[in-house]
Design a protein around this motif. Structure first.
Motif, PDB file in Angstrom:
ATOM      1  N   GLY A   1       5.199   3.080  16.245  1.00 38.26           N
ATOM      2  CA  GLY A   1       5.623   2.353  14.889  1.00 38.26           C
ATOM      3  C   GLY A   1       6.388   3.385  14.105  1.00 38.26           C
ATOM      4  N   ALA A   2       6.495   3.084  12.836  1.00 39.94           N
ATOM      5  CA  ALA A   2       7.331   4.175  12.019  1.00 39.94           C
ATOM      6  C   ALA A   2       6.333   5.247  11.193  1.00 39.94           C
ATOM      7  CB  ALA A   2       7.964   3.161  10.908  1.00 39.94           C
ATOM      8  N   GLY A   3       5.039   5.039  11.554  1.00 37.28           N
ATOM      9  CA  GLY A   3       4.008   5.974  11.230  1.00 37.28           C
ATOM     10  C   GLY A   3       3.109   5.572  10.101  1.00 37.28           C
ATOM     11  N   GLY A   4       3.266   4.435   9.493  1.00 38.48           N
ATOM     12  CA  GLY A   4       2.181   4.064   8.411  1.00 38.48           C
ATOM     13  C   GLY A   4       0.980   3.603   9.017  1.00 38.48           C
ATOM     14  N   SER A   5       0.872   2.958  10.233  1.00 31.26           N
ATOM     15  CA  SER A   5      -0.408   2.585  10.826  1.00 31.26           C
ATOM     16  C   SER A   5      -1.116   3.892  11.186  1.00 31.26           C
ATOM     17  CB  SER A   5      -0.269   1.404  11.943  1.00 31.26           C
ATOM     18  OG  SER A   5       0.577   1.964  12.890  1.00 31.26           O
ATOM     19  N   ARG A   6      -0.277   4.859  12.041  1.00 31.01           N
ATOM     20  CA  ARG A   6      -0.915   5.976  12.499  1.00 31.01           C
ATOM     21  C   ARG A   6      -1.476   6.961  11.264  1.00 31.01           C
ATOM     22  NH1 ARG A   6       4.014   6.230  15.343  1.00 31.01           N
ATOM     23  NH2 ARG A   6       4.586   8.264  14.139  1.00 31.01           N
TER      24      ARG A   6
ATOM     25  N   ILE B   1      -2.820   5.638   8.530  1.00 34.33           N
ATOM     26  CA  ILE B   1      -4.060   5.055   8.152  1.00 34.33           C
ATOM     27  C   ILE B   1      -5.377   5.296   9.330  1.00 34.33           C
ATOM     28  CG2 ILE B   1      -5.155   2.760   7.901  1.00 34.33           C
ATOM     29  CD1 ILE B   1      -2.518   1.868   6.670  1.00 34.33           C
ATOM     30  N   HIS B   2      -4.923   5.305  10.526  1.00 40.93           N
ATOM     31  CA  HIS B   2      -6.055   5.516  11.429  1.00 40.93           C
ATOM     32  C   HIS B   2      -6.207   6.741  11.633  1.00 40.93           C
ATOM     33  CE1 HIS B   2      -6.486   1.475  13.763  1.00 40.93           C
ATOM     34  NE2 HIS B   2      -5.342   1.082  12.967  1.00 40.93           N
ATOM     35  N   ASP B   3      -5.403   7.856  11.666  1.00 45.48           N
ATOM     36  CA  ASP B   3      -5.523   9.204  12.250  1.00 45.48           C
ATOM     37  C   ASP B   3      -5.729  10.038  10.999  1.00 45.48           C
ATOM     38  OD1 ASP B   3      -4.811   8.068  14.484  1.00 45.48           O
ATOM     39  OD2 ASP B   3      -2.959   8.821  14.607  1.00 45.48           O
ATOM     40  N   GLU B   4      -5.278   9.743   9.796  1.00 41.57           N
ATOM     41  CA  GLU B   4      -5.389  10.784   8.573  1.00 41.57           C
ATOM     42  C   GLU B   4      -6.418  10.279   7.586  1.00 41.57           C
ATOM     43  OE1 GLU B   4      -1.718  12.117   7.541  1.00 41.57           O
ATOM     44  OE2 GLU B   4      -0.889  11.776   9.364  1.00 41.57           O
ATOM     45  N   LEU B   5      -6.447   9.009   7.251  1.00 41.36           N
ATOM     46  CA  LEU B   5      -7.259   8.371   6.271  1.00 41.36           C
ATOM     47  C   LEU B   5      -8.557   8.167   6.515  1.00 41.36           C
ATOM     48  CD1 LEU B   5      -4.699   6.049   4.355  1.00 41.36           C
ATOM     49  CD2 LEU B   5      -5.053   8.316   3.972  1.00 41.36           C
ATOM     50  N   ALA B   6      -9.693   8.497   5.391  1.00 44.29           N
ATOM     51  CA  ALA B   6     -11.079   8.268   5.831  1.00 44.29           C
ATOM     52  C   ALA B   6     -11.636   7.709   4.645  1.00 44.29           C
ATOM     53  CB  ALA B   6     -11.852   9.522   6.188  1.00 44.29           C
ATOM     54  N   GLU B   7     -12.866   7.396   4.692  1.00 46.30           N
ATOM     55  CA  GLU B   7     -13.693   6.975   3.766  1.00 46.30           C
ATOM     56  C   GLU B   7     -13.904   8.126   2.778  1.00 46.30           C
ATOM     57  OE1 GLU B   7     -17.614   5.658   4.727  1.00 46.30           O
ATOM     58  OE2 GLU B   7     -16.796   4.174   6.236  1.00 46.30           O
ATOM     59  N   GLY B   8     -13.498   7.513   1.198  1.00 45.33           N
ATOM     60  CA  GLY B   8     -13.553   8.468   0.202  1.00 45.33           C
ATOM     61  C   GLY B   8     -12.059   8.767  -0.289  1.00 45.33           C
ATOM     62  N   ASP B   9     -11.136   8.643   0.664  1.00 45.89           N
ATOM     63  CA  ASP B   9      -9.780   8.825   0.395  1.00 45.89           C
ATOM     64  C   ASP B   9      -9.166   7.993  -0.561  1.00 45.89           C
ATOM     65  OD1 ASP B   9      -9.964  11.337   1.898  1.00 45.89           O
ATOM     66  OD2 ASP B   9      -8.813  10.065   3.440  1.00 45.89           O
ATOM     67  N   ARG B  10      -8.325   8.389  -1.285  1.00 49.90           N
ATOM     68  CA  ARG B  10      -7.285   7.487  -2.366  1.00 49.90           C
ATOM     69  C   ARG B  10      -6.016   6.807  -2.068  1.00 49.90           C
ATOM     70  NH1 ARG B  10      -9.773   8.727  -8.538  1.00 49.90           N
ATOM     71  NH2 ARG B  10     -12.098   9.275  -7.759  1.00 49.90           N
TER      72      ARG B  10
ATOM     73  N   LEU C   1       0.936  -0.911  -0.137  1.00 51.03           N
ATOM     74  CA  LEU C   1       0.001   0.067  -0.026  1.00 51.03           C
ATOM     75  C   LEU C   1       0.944   1.305  -0.150  1.00 51.03           C
ATOM     76  CD1 LEU C   1      -3.192   0.368   0.006  1.00 51.03           C
ATOM     77  CD2 LEU C   1      -3.010   0.832   2.551  1.00 51.03           C
ATOM     78  N   LEU C   2       0.588   2.199  -1.124  1.00 46.89           N
ATOM     79  CA  LEU C   2       1.416   3.354  -1.207  1.00 46.89           C
ATOM     80  C   LEU C   2       0.580   4.564  -0.734  1.00 46.89           C
ATOM     81  CD1 LEU C   2       2.925   2.860  -4.528  1.00 46.89           C
ATOM     82  CD2 LEU C   2       3.762   2.131  -2.494  1.00 46.89           C
ATOM     83  N   LEU C   3       1.124   4.869   0.503  1.00 45.56           N
ATOM     84  CA  LEU C   3       0.065   5.782   1.290  1.00 45.56           C
ATOM     85  C   LEU C   3       0.516   7.269   0.737  1.00 45.56           C
ATOM     86  CD1 LEU C   3       0.695   4.299   4.979  1.00 45.56           C
ATOM     87  CD2 LEU C   3      -1.269   3.946   3.233  1.00 45.56           C
ATOM     88  N   PRO C   4      -0.456   8.196   1.036  1.00 43.76           N
ATOM     89  CA  PRO C   4      -0.279   9.398   0.600  1.00 43.76           C
ATOM     90  C   PRO C   4       0.881  10.418   0.928  1.00 43.76           C
ATOM     91  CG  PRO C   4      -2.505   9.343   1.239  1.00 43.76           C
ATOM     92  CD  PRO C   4      -1.792   8.141   1.487  1.00 43.76           C
ATOM     93  N   SER C   5       1.412   9.897   2.180  1.00 43.73           N
ATOM     94  CA  SER C   5       2.881  10.520   2.647  1.00 43.73           C
ATOM     95  C   SER C   5       4.093  10.065   1.912  1.00 43.73           C
ATOM     96  CB  SER C   5       2.888  10.243   3.880  1.00 43.73           C
ATOM     97  OG  SER C   5       3.169   8.578   4.195  1.00 43.73           O
ATOM     98  N   GLY C   6       3.712   8.949   1.022  1.00 48.85           N
ATOM     99  CA  GLY C   6       4.726   8.283   0.409  1.00 48.85           C
ATOM    100  C   GLY C   6       5.462   7.260   0.937  1.00 48.85           C
ATOM    101  N   ARG C   7       4.928   6.848   2.216  1.00 48.55           N
ATOM    102  CA  ARG C   7       5.151   5.536   2.787  1.00 48.55           C
ATOM    103  C   ARG C   7       4.575   4.485   2.152  1.00 48.55           C
ATOM    104  NH1 ARG C   7       3.244   8.790   7.368  1.00 48.55           N
ATOM    105  NH2 ARG C   7       4.978   9.286   9.096  1.00 48.55           N
ATOM    106  N   LYS C   8       5.262   3.142   2.095  1.00 47.33           N
ATOM    107  CA  LYS C   8       5.061   2.097   1.650  1.00 47.33           C
ATOM    108  C   LYS C   8       4.912   0.934   2.638  1.00 47.33           C
ATOM    109  CE  LYS C   8       7.508  -0.492  -0.948  1.00 47.33           C
ATOM    110  NZ  LYS C   8       8.401  -0.916  -2.118  1.00 47.33           N
ATOM    111  N   ARG C   9       3.659   0.549   2.872  1.00 43.90           N
ATOM    112  CA  ARG C   9       3.531  -0.733   3.894  1.00 43.90           C
ATOM    113  C   ARG C   9       2.689  -1.987   3.191  1.00 43.90           C
ATOM    114  NH1 ARG C   9       6.359   2.477   5.742  1.00 43.90           N
ATOM    115  NH2 ARG C   9       6.290   3.456   7.905  1.00 43.90           N
ATOM    116  N   GLN C  10       3.007  -3.249   3.856  1.00 39.68           N
ATOM    117  CA  GLN C  10       2.362  -4.356   3.423  1.00 39.68           C
ATOM    118  C   GLN C  10       1.467  -4.795   4.382  1.00 39.68           C
ATOM    119  OE1 GLN C  10       6.069  -4.062   3.644  1.00 39.68           O
ATOM    120  NE2 GLN C  10       5.871  -3.171   1.574  1.00 39.68           N
ATOM    121  N   TYR C  11       0.098  -5.173   3.537  1.00 37.38           N
ATOM    122  CA  TYR C  11      -0.891  -5.683   4.352  1.00 37.38           C
ATOM    123  C   TYR C  11      -1.540  -7.063   3.806  1.00 37.38           C
ATOM    124  CZ  TYR C  11      -0.519  -1.147   6.717  1.00 37.38           C
ATOM    125  OH  TYR C  11       0.194  -0.026   7.685  1.00 37.38           O
TER     126      TYR C  11
END
Length: 349
Positions: free
Chosen positions: A119-124, A126-135, A87-97
């Motif tokens: 952690g290194a920030g990826g899970s935070r 997803i939990h704190d900044e991403l919402a339904e409708g985000d890409r 998963l390539l997050l808006p911040s540029g982080r890449k995480r595997q799920y």
């Protein structure tokens, strides 16, 4: 090869208990390698898939699932149990799920993420900044934990390790195989997907929270549920995987397949250097870090996935140098995540 003993927590000397565990694990390594059916490392999957978060749901304390669909609808690439997304997050982080939906369902993907405050920030994110409708953008699916056909299975999951195991259980049911599931965690409140597991045959599922038993489960306790000749599929924290591996030789199980969500510990590290031929840079790899971590600081886009030495994603061409192999990489490749150098290495990066 000489091996350093793991250090005690205060750093003053060898940790004798962990040294014994390390030797015991090494003693069963041959059994694991020869009982686990060999599979070729999966080919890298580099397609980028734009996705939209169509639904989020709290599955347990600190665990949120995401339903991911194409922005305009339409089927997604097929996947098999054990597969995951990069998963390539808006911040540029890449995480595997791990994909934890129903195998064969291609209208959407489902992943679940535990929030790690330290952690290194990826899970935070997803939990704190991403919402339904985000890409977001996904790469894959790819599978470093393939589910192999058989007649009898024991599935062992620890906490968020239920995510790749749940599709395997559903597939075993669909095939009419004999199966059992043991699911451990700190408490019921911390264990995701208990509502879905309650729909499965109760006699085949054992939920074992530590809070209800006082201590984490021993490996023999977990493997006591294995039928004669059963293949064991385990995913969870390192202590759980270690306990299962140590108990395997005295169990009824035939073989062990596992995935963990952290890199294997470095217990015999030596400093070495990696020269990046195309980049013109030389990276120092400390004794307690991997080449992947060190190279990633200067080349953030370096590809990786399982971090355990078998998926092949982080394999890079080795141009020169003597390698201490911890992977199934070919002789002319280096697995950045686990292989180490004896002195100086040169790679094509």
């Amino acid at each position: 090869m000489t091996t350093e003993l793991p250090r005690s927590l205060d750093g003053t000397g060898p940790d004798r208990l962990m040294s014994v565990v390390h030797r015991l694990v090494g003693g069963v390594e041959w059994l694991h390698r020869n009982s686990r059916r060999r599979t070729a490392p999966p080919s890298p999957v580099d397609r980028d898939i734009p996705l939209v978060i169509s639904e989020t749901r709290d599955e347990a304390d600190g665990v949120r699932s995401l339903r991911l669909t194409r922005p305009g609808g339409g089927p997604l690439p097929a996947w098999q149990p054990g597969a995951h997304l990069d998963l390539l997050l808006p911040s540029g982080r890449k995480r595997q799920y791990s994909l934890c939906g129903r195998p064969g369902e291609r209208s959407h993907y489902r992943i679940a993420v535990r929030r790690l405050a330290d952690g290194a920030g990826g899970s935070r994110e997803i939990h704190d900044e991403l919402a339904e409708g985000d890409r977001v953008v996904a790469r894959g699916p790819r599978n470093a934990f393939p589910f192999i056909g058989g007649r009898s299975y024991l599935f062992v999951a620890g906490g968020i390790g239920i995510t790749p195991i749940l599709p395997m259980v559903r597939t075993a049911m669909a095939r009419g195989a004999d199966w059992r599931l043991v699911y451990t965690g700190r408490s019921r409140a911390s264990m995701p997907f208990l509502r879905e597991l309650a729909e499965l045959p109760a006699e085949r599922v054992w939920i074992r929270p530590d809070t209800e038993f006082g201590i984490p489960a021993a490996g023999t306790e977990l493997l006591a549920h294995a039928a004669e000749g059963a293949a064991v599929y385990a995913c969870g924290p390192v202590p759980m995987i270690t306990a299962v591996r140590l108990a395997l030789p005295v169990s009824a199980a035939k073989g062990l397949h596992w995935e963990r969500f952290s890199a294997p510990p470095i217990v015999d590290g030596r400093e070495f250097t990696v020269e990046l031929a195309r980049s013109g840079r030389t990276v120092e790899v400390p004794a307690d870090r991997t080449a992947l971590e060190a190279v990633g600081e200067v080349l953030p886009d370096v590809a990786y996935s399982c971090r355990q030495g078998f998926c092949g994603t982080c394999h890079v061409p080795l141009l020169s140098g003597d390698v201490l192999r911890r992977s199934r990489a070919r002789g002319d490749d280096l697995a950045l995540c686990v292989d180490r150098g004896r002195g100086h290495l040169t790679v094509d990066l």
